[in-house]
Design an enzyme around this catalytic site. Structure first.
Site, PDB file in Angstrom:
ATOM      1  N   CYS A  26       0.868  -1.230  -0.026  1.00 34.29           N
ATOM      2  CA  CYS A  26       0.100   0.185  -0.004  1.00 34.29           C
ATOM      3  C   CYS A  26       0.853   1.204   0.048  1.00 34.29           C
ATOM      4  CB  CYS A  26      -0.980   0.071   1.138  1.00 34.29           C
ATOM      5  SG  CYS A  26      -2.014   1.233   1.232  1.00 34.29           S
ATOM      6  N   CYS A  46       0.245   4.267   1.443  1.00 34.68           N
ATOM      7  CA  CYS A  46      -0.227   5.266   2.222  1.00 34.68           C
ATOM      8  C   CYS A  46       0.868   5.531   3.272  1.00 34.68           C
ATOM      9  CB  CYS A  46      -1.673   5.059   3.038  1.00 34.68           C
ATOM     10  SG  CYS A  46      -1.661   3.750   4.253  1.00 34.68           S
ATOM     11  N   LYS A  84     -12.028  -4.680   2.635  1.00 29.84           N
ATOM     12  CA  LYS A  84     -11.345  -4.063   3.731  1.00 29.84           C
ATOM     13  C   LYS A  84     -12.670  -2.716   4.039  1.00 29.84           C
ATOM     14  CE  LYS A  84      -7.615  -0.975   4.688  1.00 29.84           C
ATOM     15  NZ  LYS A  84      -6.500  -0.614   4.476  1.00 29.84           N
ATOM     16  N   ARG A 114      -3.314   4.424  12.185  1.00 29.26           N
ATOM     17  CA  ARG A 114      -2.780   5.661  11.511  1.00 29.26           C
ATOM     18  C   ARG A 114      -1.609   6.630  12.350  1.00 29.26           C
ATOM     19  NH1 ARG A 114      -8.491   6.796   8.206  1.00 29.26           N
ATOM     20  NH2 ARG A 114      -8.556   4.676   7.174  1.00 29.26           N
ATOM     21  N   ARG A 129     -11.143   7.604   3.117  1.00 28.00           N
ATOM     22  CA  ARG A 129     -10.814   6.520   2.406  1.00 28.00           C
ATOM     23  C   ARG A 129     -12.132   5.931   1.656  1.00 28.00           C
ATOM     24  NH1 ARG A 129      -5.439   6.642   3.519  1.00 28.00           N
ATOM     25  NH2 ARG A 129      -4.606   5.827   5.091  1.00 28.00           N
ATOM     26  N   GLU A 181     -16.237  -8.471  -3.566  1.00 27.52           N
ATOM     27  CA  GLU A 181     -14.897  -8.152  -3.849  1.00 27.52           C
ATOM     28  C   GLU A 181     -13.868  -9.225  -3.665  1.00 27.52           C
ATOM     29  OE1 GLU A 181     -12.577  -5.273  -3.792  1.00 27.52           O
ATOM     30  OE2 GLU A 181     -14.049  -3.776  -3.683  1.00 27.52           O
ATOM     31  N   LYS A 227     -11.519  -7.259   6.862  1.00 26.66           N
ATOM     32  CA  LYS A 227     -10.980  -6.313   7.886  1.00 26.66           C
ATOM     33  C   LYS A 227     -11.928  -5.272   8.098  1.00 26.66           C
ATOM     34  CE  LYS A 227      -7.000  -3.172   8.161  1.00 26.66           C
ATOM     35  NZ  LYS A 227      -6.059  -2.881   7.338  1.00 26.66           N
ATOM     36  N   SER A 260      -6.302  -2.458  14.766  1.00 23.97           N
ATOM     37  CA  SER A 260      -5.600  -1.629  15.940  1.00 23.97           C
ATOM     38  C   SER A 260      -6.771  -1.156  16.900  1.00 23.97           C
ATOM     39  CB  SER A 260      -4.723  -0.325  15.395  1.00 23.97           C
ATOM     40  OG  SER A 260      -5.686   0.511  14.545  1.00 23.97           O
ATOM     41  N   TYR A 285      -2.628  -8.161  16.853  1.00 18.24           N
ATOM     42  CA  TYR A 285      -1.401  -7.441  17.650  1.00 18.24           C
ATOM     43  C   TYR A 285      -1.579  -8.307  19.214  1.00 18.24           C
ATOM     44  CZ  TYR A 285      -2.170  -3.885  14.246  1.00 18.24           C
ATOM     45  OH  TYR A 285      -2.059  -3.098  13.177  1.00 18.24           O
TER      46      TYR A 285
HETATM   47  C1  PBG Z   1      -3.312   0.717   4.705  1.00 19.37           C
HETATM   48  C2  PBG Z   1      -3.569  -0.056   6.165  1.00 19.37           C
HETATM   49  C3  PBG Z   1      -4.214   0.194   7.098  1.00 19.37           C
HETATM   50  C4  PBG Z   1      -4.474  -0.922   7.838  1.00 19.37           C
HETATM   51  C5  PBG Z   1      -3.768  -1.876   7.454  1.00 19.37           C
HETATM   52  N1  PBG Z   1      -3.198  -1.466   6.335  1.00 19.37           N
HETATM   53  C6  PBG Z   1      -5.098   1.573   7.587  1.00 19.37           C
HETATM   54  C7  PBG Z   1      -5.897   2.149   6.661  1.00 19.37           C
HETATM   55  O1  PBG Z   1      -6.477   1.893   5.767  1.00 19.37           O
HETATM   56  O2  PBG Z   1      -6.088   3.492   6.967  1.00 19.37           O
HETATM   57  C8  PBG Z   1      -4.930  -0.869   9.326  1.00 19.37           C
HETATM   58  C9  PBG Z   1      -4.569  -1.702  10.507  1.00 19.37           C
HETATM   59  C10 PBG Z   1      -5.023  -1.628  11.962  1.00 19.37           C
HETATM   60  O3  PBG Z   1      -5.949  -0.690  12.061  1.00 19.37           O
HETATM   61  O4  PBG Z   1      -4.505  -2.414  12.673  1.00 19.37           O
HETATM   62  N2  PBG Z   1      -2.022   0.385   4.376  1.00 19.37           N
END
Ligand code: PBG
Length: 334
Positions: A131, A133, A207, A217, A229, A245, A260, A286, A325
């Site tokens: 990704c 980001c 996702k 983030r 997003r 998807e 997710k 997270s 985690y």
């Molecule tokens: C994007 C990505 C995200 C997470 C994993 N890959 C964040 C997003 O889409 O903003 C989130 C994982 C988490 O919250 O534990 N690369």
């Protein structure tokens, strides 16, 4: 006629099922337990930061830290020691730019981390998140067009380049989390064209645009600088679309698909599980981790039991693989 309290009447048994017979002892509970959770099902997400020495704790995720290279290897060694077979790597680069070029730099932070891990722990399964980001100055998951919108098709080549670069560094699996259309096909083609046909793809197929990514983030410094997003991640209201998807990603060549977040989407996880035969992963994200830790720190829930129940529920809903985690803590305690 016998009265209800008569001995003969009781031997016939009352007219209801005695479900509690199978709950009386741990032995019988274990015998009939339907869902198994072992460290072998877990993947630990880890954050590796370029130039960091040691560990930098993440405030919103108690017990988690951004890791320097040596600390990363130590953490992975501890995971392996506890029986956790896999890590999912996220990079925090020293520099970001408009196009996220750090993502596909062969000397990039995750590429370097992968080489170090594979050197020290050849058996560790290394999954690289794909990704942009964490690497773009604007924090979006792809590159922008002239109007500042995320340009789907222009984002595919850098994502494919990132996947190839990670696979060349030694990632066994690449996991695209960007949610651009066509990325799985583009990545598969690029891997195959680079002689990396053995590298598997775990696609973040379903996702959702979720509030539960907040702590991530902060940890990965990847919040979008403007907008959100919702133009590329799924609407939380949509389960059929999530299934669609997953099917698309498998058609494009994904080896495994992911749902997710996990907890607010257990129904989606179950539906995807029933719609596909490929392995399904779920990401206990997270915000889910942070909520549980915060409640436990306040003494409001029993942390150990809450973690067990959470991970078991994700498996029961249909996940083959649980990305969490809690992996190290849970596997060590077990
Ligand atoms: C994007 C990505 C995200 C997470 C994993 N890959 C964040 C997003 O889409 O903003 C989130 C994982 C988490 O919250 O534990 N690369």
């Amino acid at each position: 006629m016998a009265a209800a309290t008569d001995g003969a009447r009781l031997m016939d048994g009352p007219a209801f099922r005695r479900h509690r017979r199978l709950r009386r002892t741990e032995a019988v509970r274990g015998l009939v337990r339907e869902t198994e959770l072992t460290p072998a099902h877990l993947v630990a997400p880890l954050f590796v930061e370029e130039g960091l020495d040691g560990r930098a704790p993440i405030d919103s995720m108690p017990g988690q830290a951004r890791l320097g290279m040596a600390a990363l290897v130590e953490e992975a060694r501890a995971l392996r020691g506890a029986g956790v077979p896999a890590v999912l790597l996220f990079g925090i680069p020293a520099r970001k730019d408009e196009r996220g070029t750090g993502a596909y730099d062969d000397g990039g932070v995750v590429q370097e981390a992968t080489r170090r891990l594979k050197d020290a722990l050849p058996e560790l399964l290394v999954i690289g998140d794909v990704c942009l980001c964490e690497y773009t100055s604007h924090g979006h998951c792809g590159v922008l067009d002239a109007d500042g919108a995320v340009d789907n098709d222009a984002s595919l080549p850098p994502l494919a380049d990132m996947a190839v670069s990670l696979a060349e560094a030694g990632c066994d699996v690449v996991a695209p989390s960007d949610m651009m259309d066509g990325r799985v096909a583009a990545i598969r083609e690029a891997l195959d064209g680079s002689g990396l046909g053995d590298t598997a793809i775990l696609s973040y197929a379903a996702k959702f645009a979720s509030a539960f990514y907040g702590p991530f983030r902060e940890a990965a410094d990847s919040a979008p600088a403007f907008g959100d997003r919702r133009g590329y991640q799924l609407d939380p209201a949509n389960a059929r679309m999530a299934r669609d998807e997953a099917l698309t990603d498998l058609d494009e060549g994904a080896d495994m698909v992911m749902v997710k977040p996990a907890l607010a989407y257990l129904d989606v996880l179950r539906q995807v599980r029933e719609a596909v035969d490929a392995p399904v992963a779920a990401y206990n994200v997270s915000g889910e981790y942070a909520m549980l830790k915060a409640a436990a720190a306040n003494g409001w829930i029993d942390e150990t039991r809450a973690i067990d129940e959470t991970l078991t529920a994700i498996r029961r809903a249909g996940a083959d693989v649980v990305i969490t985690y809690h992996a190290l803590e849970w596997a060590r305690r077990r």
